[in-house]
Design a protein around this motif. Structure first.
Motif, mmCIF file in Angstrom:
data_model
loop_
_atom_site.group_PDB
_atom_site.id
_atom_site.type_symbol
_atom_site.label_atom_id
_atom_site.label_comp_id
_atom_site.label_asym_id
_atom_site.label_seq_id
_atom_site.Cartn_x
_atom_site.Cartn_y
_atom_site.Cartn_z
ATOM 1 N N LEU A 1 0.936 -1.109 0.014
ATOM 2 C CA LEU A 1 -0.082 -0.042 0.037
ATOM 3 C C LEU A 1 0.959 1.163 0.134
ATOM 4 C CD1 LEU A 1 -3.138 0.859 0.153
ATOM 5 C CD2 LEU A 1 -2.580 0.902 2.675
ATOM 6 N N ASP A 2 0.617 2.383 -0.891
ATOM 7 C CA ASP A 2 1.348 3.390 -1.127
ATOM 8 C C ASP A 2 0.749 4.391 -0.451
ATOM 9 O OD1 ASP A 2 3.533 2.391 -2.992
ATOM 10 O OD2 ASP A 2 1.808 2.292 -4.204
ATOM 11 N N GLU A 3 -0.577 4.658 -0.455
ATOM 12 C CA GLU A 3 -1.317 5.982 0.039
ATOM 13 C C GLU A 3 -2.504 5.503 0.813
ATOM 14 O OE1 GLU A 3 -1.844 9.024 -2.956
ATOM 15 O OE2 GLU A 3 0.440 9.168 -3.398
ATOM 16 N N VAL A 4 -3.071 6.256 1.890
ATOM 17 C CA VAL A 4 -4.136 6.213 2.469
ATOM 18 C C VAL A 4 -4.896 7.505 2.455
ATOM 19 C CG1 VAL A 4 -5.188 5.824 4.747
ATOM 20 C CG2 VAL A 4 -3.123 4.451 4.271
ATOM 21 N N TRP A 5 -6.138 7.500 1.853
ATOM 22 C CA TRP A 5 -6.728 8.482 1.763
ATOM 23 C C TRP A 5 -8.095 8.768 2.649
ATOM 24 C CZ3 TRP A 5 -7.490 11.739 -3.582
ATOM 25 C CH2 TRP A 5 -6.254 11.583 -4.434
ATOM 26 N N ILE A 6 -8.324 9.430 3.332
ATOM 27 C CA ILE A 6 -9.316 9.669 4.401
ATOM 28 C C ILE A 6 -10.137 10.745 4.083
ATOM 29 C CG2 ILE A 6 -9.855 9.847 6.906
ATOM 30 C CD1 ILE A 6 -6.921 8.508 7.474
ATOM 31 N N GLU A 7 -11.618 10.533 4.131
ATOM 32 C CA GLU A 7 -12.676 11.572 3.794
ATOM 33 C C GLU A 7 -13.020 11.517 5.422
ATOM 34 O OE1 GLU A 7 -11.781 11.889 1.149
ATOM 35 O OE2 GLU A 7 -11.688 10.310 -0.139
ATOM 36 N N LEU A 8 -12.639 12.416 6.265
ATOM 37 C CA LEU A 8 -13.089 12.169 7.686
ATOM 38 C C LEU A 8 -14.320 13.220 7.895
ATOM 39 C CD1 LEU A 8 -11.567 11.310 10.272
ATOM 40 C CD2 LEU A 8 -10.852 13.541 10.648
ATOM 41 N N VAL A 9 -15.172 12.084 8.601
ATOM 42 C CA VAL A 9 -16.580 12.927 8.767
ATOM 43 C C VAL A 9 -16.937 13.186 10.249
ATOM 44 C CG1 VAL A 9 -19.177 12.119 8.450
ATOM 45 C CG2 VAL A 9 -17.365 11.653 6.610
ATOM 46 N N PRO A 10 -17.329 14.311 10.442
ATOM 47 C CA PRO A 10 -17.508 14.713 11.942
ATOM 48 C C PRO A 10 -18.944 13.839 12.358
ATOM 49 C CG PRO A 10 -18.149 16.328 10.439
ATOM 50 C CD PRO A 10 -17.713 15.158 9.782
ATOM 51 N N VAL A 11 -18.540 12.669 12.813
ATOM 52 C CA VAL A 11 -19.591 11.894 13.576
ATOM 53 C C VAL A 11 -18.740 10.812 14.452
ATOM 54 C CG1 VAL A 11 -19.864 10.193 11.725
ATOM 55 C CG2 VAL A 11 -21.783 10.330 13.160
ATOM 56 N N LEU A 12 -19.263 10.534 15.345
ATOM 57 C CA LEU A 12 -18.856 9.388 16.190
ATOM 58 C C LEU A 12 -19.768 8.197 16.244
ATOM 59 C CD1 LEU A 12 -17.862 11.399 19.524
ATOM 60 C CD2 LEU A 12 -16.263 10.283 17.714
ATOM 61 N N LEU A 13 -19.577 7.064 15.538
ATOM 62 C CA LEU A 13 -20.484 6.081 15.339
ATOM 63 C C LEU A 13 -20.425 5.047 16.458
ATOM 64 C CD1 LEU A 13 -19.831 5.226 11.698
ATOM 65 C CD2 LEU A 13 -21.691 6.375 12.700
ATOM 66 N N GLY A 14 -19.451 5.093 17.314
ATOM 67 C CA GLY A 14 -19.341 4.138 18.531
ATOM 68 C C GLY A 14 -19.106 2.858 18.499
ATOM 69 N N GLY A 15 -18.778 2.265 17.199
ATOM 70 C CA GLY A 15 -18.588 0.753 16.942
ATOM 71 C C GLY A 15 -18.647 0.497 15.379
ATOM 72 N N GLY A 16 -18.258 -0.657 14.887
ATOM 73 C CA GLY A 16 -18.556 -1.078 13.732
ATOM 74 C C GLY A 16 -17.272 -1.591 13.108
ATOM 75 N N THR A 17 -17.203 -1.140 11.659
ATOM 76 C CA THR A 17 -15.940 -1.589 11.037
ATOM 77 C C THR A 17 -14.734 -0.592 10.971
ATOM 78 O OG1 THR A 17 -17.394 -2.860 9.558
ATOM 79 C CG2 THR A 17 -15.198 -2.791 8.891
ATOM 80 N N PRO A 18 -13.542 -1.016 11.559
ATOM 81 C CA PRO A 18 -12.520 -0.121 11.469
ATOM 82 C C PRO A 18 -11.917 0.068 10.180
ATOM 83 C CG PRO A 18 -12.081 -1.958 13.091
ATOM 84 C CD PRO A 18 -13.189 -2.368 12.216
ATOM 85 N N TYR A 19 -11.352 1.278 9.802
ATOM 86 C CA TYR A 19 -10.591 1.302 8.493
ATOM 87 C C TYR A 19 -9.680 0.350 8.114
ATOM 88 C CZ TYR A 19 -9.221 4.232 4.638
ATOM 89 O OH TYR A 19 -8.719 4.930 3.253
ATOM 90 N N LEU A 20 -8.490 0.542 9.075
ATOM 91 C CA LEU A 20 -7.388 -0.193 8.766
ATOM 92 C C LEU A 20 -7.139 -0.935 10.379
ATOM 93 C CD1 LEU A 20 -5.391 1.850 6.714
ATOM 94 C CD2 LEU A 20 -5.969 -0.136 6.110
#
Lengths: 199, 199
Positions: A148-167
């Motif tokens: 992997l060369d690059e990580v692009w994050i579209e950072l959204v102002p919400v706290l979901l409290g759980g779920g699927t992590p990005y990495l």
């Protein structure tokens, strides 16, 4: 050779999907909260973004020559109706072929096996352009294989409290990145781009 | 009345401490990777930051009138040697008084009991200035009590792969935020400031 990147909308607490596959209305709101209409390769999909997000999205689209996605994302989106919005070939990692696939008109390739071979096929399809790999388990495999060369994050102002992590489930933490090498402030999203540092 | 905020250095995967309390060298590298020397209220502590980070830190320091921290952070830092770098009174949430505390010369107050009363005491100490609450369990309690106004994230380009999340165990997810209402690009850190949206 093009770079290999992953990109995803992520909550402030690091999730790309909330508990029980919820939260997408929040994570993807920036695709539809602005004045810039953005047609896509899929005639049934168009976006309405802020100007900053539209410029960011166009750059991502221009750079990308092929995608590698997991079966979960393919199923969640219904195979994007046969045409990914970026208009590029898609390699789907899966152990079983989905019903009614492959389709002659849809540029989707289904592969089981190692991430390395799927990525090699996507690179061949992409030519000199970049290969995007979907966040979650596919991105993790690519990162752990040091591809992997690059990580692009579209950072959204919400706290979901759980779920699927990005990495997550990194084989060699910590993983150092450089940047952000680009920042853009959209409406309801901050676009951040990082380079994975090679040890 | 001043706002109530939490602020922390956070990895891209959402952790304010890595597994087994590791990772701080990465998370806090921006305090010491630039040319701007920044003296603090603690004569044994001074920082060397990028200009953007120094400006951000000065603003945070100017705004803050008191802090509420958990016992874990107090112990991890050794009580900041008796003087927090921000030079303000500190309310420590704990069920047992640490050995050799309180000290006459150190502006530290130890409280058990509800977060609401600790926060009220900190507000009284802060006057019109803001109260900062430490990330982790204290910030979570304040957020869940609907008493948190702002979240400041010092986003550090590292993946720690596990550890202590910044804000977790939310009582009413999803929690929506507004912003970032401020962005500053430091060296090895992106300073982001969000406002908690009141439902």
């Amino acid at each position: 050779m093009g770079v290999v990147y992953t990109a995803a909308s992520m909550s402030l607490d690091g999730y790309i999907a909330g508990p029980d596959e919820q939260g997408f209305a929040h994570l993807f709101s920036w695709y539809a909260n602005g004045p810039q209409q953005l047609p896509t390769a899929n005639p049934e999909v168009s976006f309405h973004m802020s100007e900053a997000s539209a410029a960011h999205f166009r750059e991502l689209a221009d750079r990308t020559g092929a995608l590698v996605v997991g079966r979960r994302q393919f199923d969640l989106t219904g195979g994007w109706g046969g045409q990914h919005p970026l208009g590029v070939p898609v390699v789907v990692l899966t152990h079983r072929l989905p019903d009614e696939w492959p389709r002659a008109e849809a540029p989707f390739v289904f592969r089981s096996g190692h991430i390395e071979s799927a990525l090699a096929q996507a690179k061949a399809l992409a030519g000199r352009r970049a290969v995007g790999v979907s966040a979650g388990s596919v991105a993790r495999q690519v990162l752990n294989a040091r591809l992997l060369d690059e990580v692009w994050i579209e950072l959204v102002p919400v706290l979901l409290g759980g779920g699927t992590p990005y990495l997550s489930e990194l084989s060699r933490p910590p993983v150092l990145l450089e940047g952000p090498i680009a920042i853009a402030a959209g409406h309801g999203v901050t676009h951040l781009r990082y380079r994975v540092r090679r040890a």
